[in-house]
Write an enzyme that holds these catalytic residues in place. Structure first.
Site, short mmCIF file in Angstrom:
data_model
loop_
_atom_site.label_atom_id
_atom_site.label_comp_id
_atom_site.label_asym_id
_atom_site.label_seq_id
_atom_site.Cartn_x
_atom_site.Cartn_y
_atom_site.Cartn_z
N GLU A 96 0.80 -1.22 0.00
CA GLU A 96 0.00 0.00 0.00
C GLU A 96 0.84 1.27 0.00
O GLU A 96 0.42 2.29 -0.55
CB GLU A 96 -0.92 0.01 1.23
CG GLU A 96 -2.06 -0.98 1.17
CD GLU A 96 -3.06 -0.65 0.07
OE1 GLU A 96 -3.30 0.54 -0.19
OE2 GLU A 96 -3.59 -1.61 -0.54
N SER A 473 -51.17 -27.01 39.34
CA SER A 473 -50.78 -27.64 40.60
C SER A 473 -49.37 -27.28 41.05
O SER A 473 -49.01 -27.56 42.20
CB SER A 473 -50.89 -29.16 40.47
OG SER A 473 -52.24 -29.53 40.39
#
Length: 794
Positions: A96, A473
């Site tokens: 780069e 229950s």
């Protein structure tokens, strides 16, 4: 004209041309300087790069550090320059900006080289932007190529070089640059494309990543490996040219065969937990929550969470397997003459959501005895002939249109593992029933596992925290806890006989009435008539007041005898918190999911308060009460409606209660081992019956056992011992059982409820006996000898 003048005039043309070029150059410089003077005041502040705050996703973790989820548009992992391998740094610089360490932000040689290359016919176009210029563009400018942008880019580069050193500039670049697939920075790219950390990359992989900035969209290894490979070879050659690698490394990297392997998805399914964390963090920090790199650490234990997820899924699919086949999900056109059937199948299925368990498939061949299909991957599967019996009607030649399975039908298939032999594919269908699961530490309330539904992607409603359902229950133990404080003991006889009040005629789940039975037997058998009479004995108001100690809001419970049947409402998480009181000795807990939040640097910015040590001042129910109820709950799992629990887990320290509401609309199991509480619920989002033969013991208990079987491996047995004082063994109604010592001493024990006075042994044999020796022995009276395999109550 004189020849000398002619020669002088001819010689002056180069001078004039040179002068013209010089004049244009000076004019250009002047224009640039004027534009620079114009744009300089417009340049943005460098605060964004000087005080770099990378946009990092919100991450959610389990208490043991396993990542559960990420939220945010950008995938990024910030890595300081000192931790970035030098090979990667040099690879990026070589391709780069080879003179990065030498120039001051603008590379004049690079500019000249690019101008010449771009003006040369047939030459390869080159850019002249340095890494510093790319940093300037990435942070401050648009991608649109204009003279104004290039001038600002150059000026910002010079300004950045004055403010930051080279390592800081390179650190910004390596962490901020876009590299395709929502990935920013090289650390995230290493995970996205190769499933590795930066320090695990090979030379070849490093070169491929270094080549991404030029064309991250189309030259990345996931989108186009061929282009990515071509770019990698250029980078490798450049690395060799500048001396980053030697010939041997170059040859090895060129020969290396690279395969893109994205990091695997988290193996822990905690989508509902992750969404809870996301919502809380977003409420606190807004949209910044998705960009500041916040880490949320939850109370979830990764292995527990996965065990809960898998157990609930198995339970839901087992129930769904008992339902009628409803027909294929859809129909696609799949002509017999399709040249590439695998590709055609994959294309036809691309708009359907696949699932790791319930795989979506398209039928390629359907007869009453054979069914073949292709998965979204193109793989062809042959379905187990035995599984076709379930869909026999759909495979019949004259099957109803909406039920029929034929070529092109979209179905679901499941791979079933067998004890011996190869796994088999079976026909399945997407479930309509839902479920929820939650487990927590009873001492602290830290949630260990939470599953809010069968599939998060199909709907984000969290049933574990938000579904208000009747507990049935599973609510009875709290009423029995209240009854103990009114002198009703485990050996108290209560008449299990028909009961009516106006138009209300409740029934027992098994349809039987057993006459006078002990409270212990009644809870183990889940007898509704006994619960109603016990509630009638102590009063609805007193019961509501007592149950509020466990966290149940009185306004969500009926102010009537229907309370005895669990006709109020609660959530699985609330019910788990209430059962934790029985498991921890009588102290309230506040469920905790989010334990702490840290910023990107690891600084704690939120921490949940620690659970205070239990004291008598914080106790909500007496220790004697806890022990008595626990002994009743242990009876349920030993010989009552949940007898399968102790039998399957092969340990006695299991306590719990089944729950099934009227018409089997809701199916529950809530229980604990002293180190972990867990609650399972199953039902339909739009309440309707699960089936006349379904119950909490049949649907939810197996899920609970499945989970507990995994998390209790290696956990020592720990039965709850009686307190040092407050309870004693005594004979009541001829049964030796625990009673409150104080109630016995003061004569406040309630021996019978709605039972006529007659010798106790008559209740055991049914017919009156004239002599005491005719009564059954106490060994025969023990309820655990006669209660195995009992049906679940309402």
């Amino acid at each position: 004209m004189h020849p000398l003048l002619t020669r002088l005039r001819a010689a002056s043309w180069p001078l004039k041309a040179l002068a013209a070029v010089a004049a244009c150059f000076l004019a250009g410089i002047l224009v640039v300087l004027l534009m620079a003077a114009w744009y300089y005041p417009q340049l943005p502040s460098l605060d964004k790069v000087i005080d770099y705050q990378p946009r990092q996703p919100l991450q959610v973790f389990s208490r043991d550090g396993v990542e559960l989820a990420q939220f945010g548009a950008e995938r990024r992992q910030f890595v300081p320059i000192a931790q970035i391998p030098k090979l990667l740094q040099d690879a990026v610089i070589s391709v780069e900006d080879a003179r990065f360490r030498e120039h001051g932000g603008i590379d004049a040689k690079g500019v000249l080289r690019a101008v010449v290359a771009n003006l040369t016919p047939g030459g390869m176009r080159q850019g002249a932007s340095t890494i510093t210029q790319q940093v300037a563009r990435t942070f401050f400018l648009t991608k649109r190529l204009t003279a104004e942008r290039k001038i600002k880019e150059a000026m910002l580069a010079l300004k950045i070089e004055q403010q930051l050193d080279k390592d800081k500039i390179l650190e910004l670049y390596l962490n901020q640059i876009f590299l395709g697939h929502r990935t920013y920075g090289f650390a995230a790219a290493a995970q996205t494309y190769f499933g590795k950390r930066l320090d695990e990359l090979t030379v070849g992989e490093t070169a491929m990543l270094a080549g991404l900035p030029q064309n991250p969209y189309y030259a990345n290894p996931l989108s186009n490996m061929e282009r990515a490979r071509a770019r990698q070879l250029v980078v490798l050659q450049r690395m060799r040219t500048v001396g980053v690698i030697d010939d041997a490394q170059l040859a090895a990297a060129q020969a290396e065969k690279l395969v893109a392997r994205p990091a695997p998805r988290p193996v822990v399914h905690a989508e509902y937990v992750a969404e809870m964390a996301r919502q809380v963090v977003h409420e606190r920090y807004g949209e910044q929550a998705y960009t500041q790199g916040l880490h949320v650490y939850t109370s979830i234990i990764a292995t527990d969470q996965q065990a809960a997820y898998e157990a609930l899924r198995r339970g839901v699919l087992a129930y769904e397997r008992k339902q009628a086949f409803r027909g294929p999900e859809d129909q696609e056109d799949l002509p017999e003459s399709t040249p590439d059937e695998a590709q055609a199948a994959a294309k036809a299925l691309q708009d359907y959501d696949d699932d790791e368990d319930l795989r979506v498939a398209i039928v390629t061949l359907a007869t009453p005895r054979q069914l073949s299909a292709r998965l979204a991957t193109g793989e062809e599967v042959q379905l187990n002939p035995e599984s076709l019996r379930w869909a026999r009607a759909a495979l019949a030649p004259r099957a109803r249109h909406d039920l029929a399975i034929h070529r092109g039908s979209i179905i679901r298939v499941v791979q079933v593992k067998k004890p011996k032999g190869e796994p088999a594919w079976t026909l399945a269908q997407w479930p309509q029933v839902q479920g929820a699961f939650v487990s927590l530490d009873p001492g602290t309330g830290r949630v260990r596992a939470l599953v809010g539904g069968f599939d998060f992607s199909s709907g984000q409603f969290n049933r574990a925290t938000s579904a208000q359902r009747q507990p049935g229950s599973s609510f009875k133990p709290f009423l029995y806890s209240a009854a103990l404080e009114h002198g009703v003991m485990p050996a108290t006889l209560v008449n299990d006989a028909p009961f009516s009040q106006g138009n209300w005629n409740p029934q027992n789940a098994d349809g039987n009435f057993d006459g006078p039975i002990t409270l212990r037997q009644a809870l183990a058998r889940s007898k509704n008539m006994v619960s109603i009479r016990v509630l009638q004995q102590i009063g609805v108001g007193a019961a509501l007041d007592w149950t509020s100690r466990f966290g149940f809001a009185p306004d969500k419970q009926p102010d009537s005898l229907a309370l005895a049947l669990g006709a109020g409402s609660t959530t699985p998480l609330q019910l788990a918190s209430a059962y934790a009181v029985f498991a921890n000795g009588g102290f309230p807990v506040t469920p905790t999911v989010i334990e702490r939040i840290t910023d990107a640097e690891g600084k704690v910015i939120y921490e949940a308060p620690l659970t205070p040590a239990p004291t008598e001042a914080t106790r909500v129910i007496p220790e004697r009460n806890v022990f008595m109820v626990d002994s009743l709950l242990q009876e349920v799992t030993r010989g009552g409606t949940a007898a399968r629990a102790q039998q399957s887990l092969r340990r006695p320290d299991i306590y719990g209660k089944t729950g099934t509401t009227n018409d089997a609309v809701d199916a529950w199991f809530a229980g604990f081992q002293p180190s972990v509480v867990a609650v399972v619920w199953m039902g339909y989002d739009d309440p309707k019956s699960l089936g006349s033969r379904e119950s909490g013991g049949g649907l939810s208990l197996p899920v609970w056992i499945d989970y507990m079987g995994k998390v209790l491996k290696g956990v020592p047995v720990r039965e709850l011992a009686p307190p040092a004082s407050g309870v004693v063994r005594a004979e009541v109604n001829g049964v030796d059982d625990w009673v409150y010592a104080e109630a016995q001493q003061q004569g406040e024990l309630v021996e019978r409820i709605d039972v006529e006075e007659r010798p106790w042994w008559q209740f055991w044999e049914g017919e009156p006996k004239g002599r005491e020796q005719d009564a059954p022995s106490r060994q025969e009276q023990q309820p655990n000898k006669t209660m195995r395999g009992l049906p679940d109550g309402l």
